[in-house]
Design an enzyme around this catalytic site. Structure first.
Site, PDB file in Angstrom:
ATOM      1  N   HIS A  33      38.639  29.837  26.427  1.00  0.00           N
ATOM      2  CA  HIS A  33      39.191  28.917  27.232  1.00  0.00           C
ATOM      3  C   HIS A  33      38.315  28.133  28.311  1.00  0.00           C
ATOM      4  CE1 HIS A  33      39.802  31.434  30.958  1.00  0.00           C
ATOM      5  NE2 HIS A  33      40.160  32.263  30.049  1.00  0.00           N
ATOM      6  N   ASP A  34      38.220  26.849  28.176  1.00  0.00           N
ATOM      7  CA  ASP A  34      37.532  26.123  29.334  1.00  0.00           C
ATOM      8  C   ASP A  34      36.064  26.422  29.083  1.00  0.00           C
ATOM      9  OD1 ASP A  34      39.820  25.296  31.282  1.00  0.00           O
ATOM     10  OD2 ASP A  34      40.154  27.250  31.120  1.00  0.00           O
ATOM     11  N   GLY A  45      35.650  33.150  28.762  1.00  0.00           N
ATOM     12  CA  GLY A  45      36.152  31.972  29.285  1.00  0.00           C
ATOM     13  C   GLY A  45      35.058  31.255  30.497  1.00  0.00           C
TER      14      GLY A  45
END
Length: 262
Positions: A119-120, A137
Site C-alpha cells: 500500500h501507498d 508499504g
C-alpha cells in the site's frame, strides 16, 4: 451475449475499447480499464483499480486488493497503473490507505512474476521489478530503476532514478540516484554507467555524477560535509541538484559507501 464470456465483469465497471478479458478473470465495480488492455485468466482487478492504456495483467495477478495493514478501515482508495505496464503472473498490488490514498505504478513498467507492491507505494516510469521482489508499504521508487530479483525493500525506503539494485538485496536505507547497490549490508558499488549510457547520458554527464559520488562515498567524509563540498565545487546541474536534495531529505539515511561510512 456477454462481451467477455466466462469472465466475471461487474456491469458498472468502465471498460475501454479493444480490451480483452479472458475467461475466469474477475473485474469488480469500481474499476476503470482503458483502451487496449489485456486481462489474463484468473486475474483479479479489485475495486479502486485504474488501469491506463495497453496494460497487460497476466494470470493469477491481483491488482488493488485491500492493504495488509491493520490500520486500514475500509477507506476508499485506489491503485493506479500507467500506460503500457506489464504485470506478470501472481503479482500482488495493494491499494492505498489514508497516507496517500493510492498506490501508483508508472508507465512502461515491468513487474515480473510473484512481485508484491504494498500500500501507498509510488513506482515511477520505466521501472523493472524482477521476479519475487517484495516492496513494503510507503516505498518510493523513481524512474528507470531496476530492482534485482528476490530483493526486499523496507517500509518508507526511497530508491532514486536509474538505480541498479543487485538481486537478493535487503534494502533498509535509501539508495541515491544513478548508483549501483550490492552486498550485505547494502553498499555503494559505483554508478550505473551502463544504464546511463543506454539512456543517452553523455560521457561528460556520467563523469560529473561519478565525481559527486566520489565525495559522498569514497573520501571518508560524513554526508553533510560531502554535500557541502559538492555544492561548492561541482558545477550546477539538474543531476547535482537531484542527488543533493535526495540525500539531504532522506529520512532513513542512505546506504553505506565502500568504507562503511553512514
Amino acid at each position: 451475449m456477454s462481451r467477455f464470456p466466462n469472465a466475471n465483469v461487474h456491469p458498472e465497471a468502465q471498460i475501454g475499447n479493444n480490451v480483452i478479458i479472458e475467461p475466469f478473470a474477475t473485474v469488480q465495480k469500481d474499476v476503470v480499464i482503458e483502451d487496449g488492455c489485456w486481462i489474463g485468466p484468473n486475474a483479479i482487478i479489485w475495486d479502486g483499480s485504474r488501469l491506463g492504456k495497453n496494460v497487460k495483467v497476466f494470470p493469477g495477478a491481483s491488482v488493488s486488493s485491500i492493504p495488509q495493514d491493520l490500520k486500514f478501515a475500509g477507506e476508499k482508495t485506489q491503485t493506479v497503473i500507467g500506460d503500457n505496464t506489464v504485470i506478470r503472473e501472481a503479482v500482488t498490488i495493494s491499494r492505498g490507505t489514508t497516507d496517500k490514498f493510492q498506490t501508483v505504478i508508472g508507465k512502461n513498467c515491468l513487474l515480473m512474476a510473484y512481485v508484491h507492491v504494498a500500500h501507498d507505494c509510488i513506482v515511477g516510469n520505466n521501472c523493472i521489478l524482477v521476479n519475487t521482489v517484495q516492496v513494503a508499504g510507503h516505498v518510493t521508487i523513481d524512474d528507470w530503476a531496476i530492482i534485482g530479483g528476490a530483493s526486499a525493500l523496507h517500509q518508507f525506503v526511497k530508491v532514486g532514478a536509474h538505480v541498479m539494485l543487485s538481486g537478493g538485496s535487503l534494502v533498509r536505507k535509501d539508495v541515491p540516484p544513478y548508483t549501483k547497490a550490492a552486498r550485505e549490508p547494502l553498499t555503494y558499488a559505483g554508478i550505473n554507467t551502463v544504464g546511463l549510457r543506454r539512456r543517452g547520458f553523455p560521457s561528460e554527464k556520467i563523469n560529473e555524477i561519478q565525481e559527486i559520488y566520489r565525495y559522498i562515498f569514497l573520501k571518508g567524509l560524513n554526508n553533510s560535509k560531502a554535500l557541502d563540498i559538492v555544492e561548492k565545487e561541482v558545477p550546477a546541474s539538474p543531476e547535482k541538484d537531484y542527488i543533493v536534495d535526495f540525500i539531504r531529505t532522506s529520512e532513513r539515511g542512505i546506504m553505506k559507501g565502500y568504507g562503511g561510512n553512514d
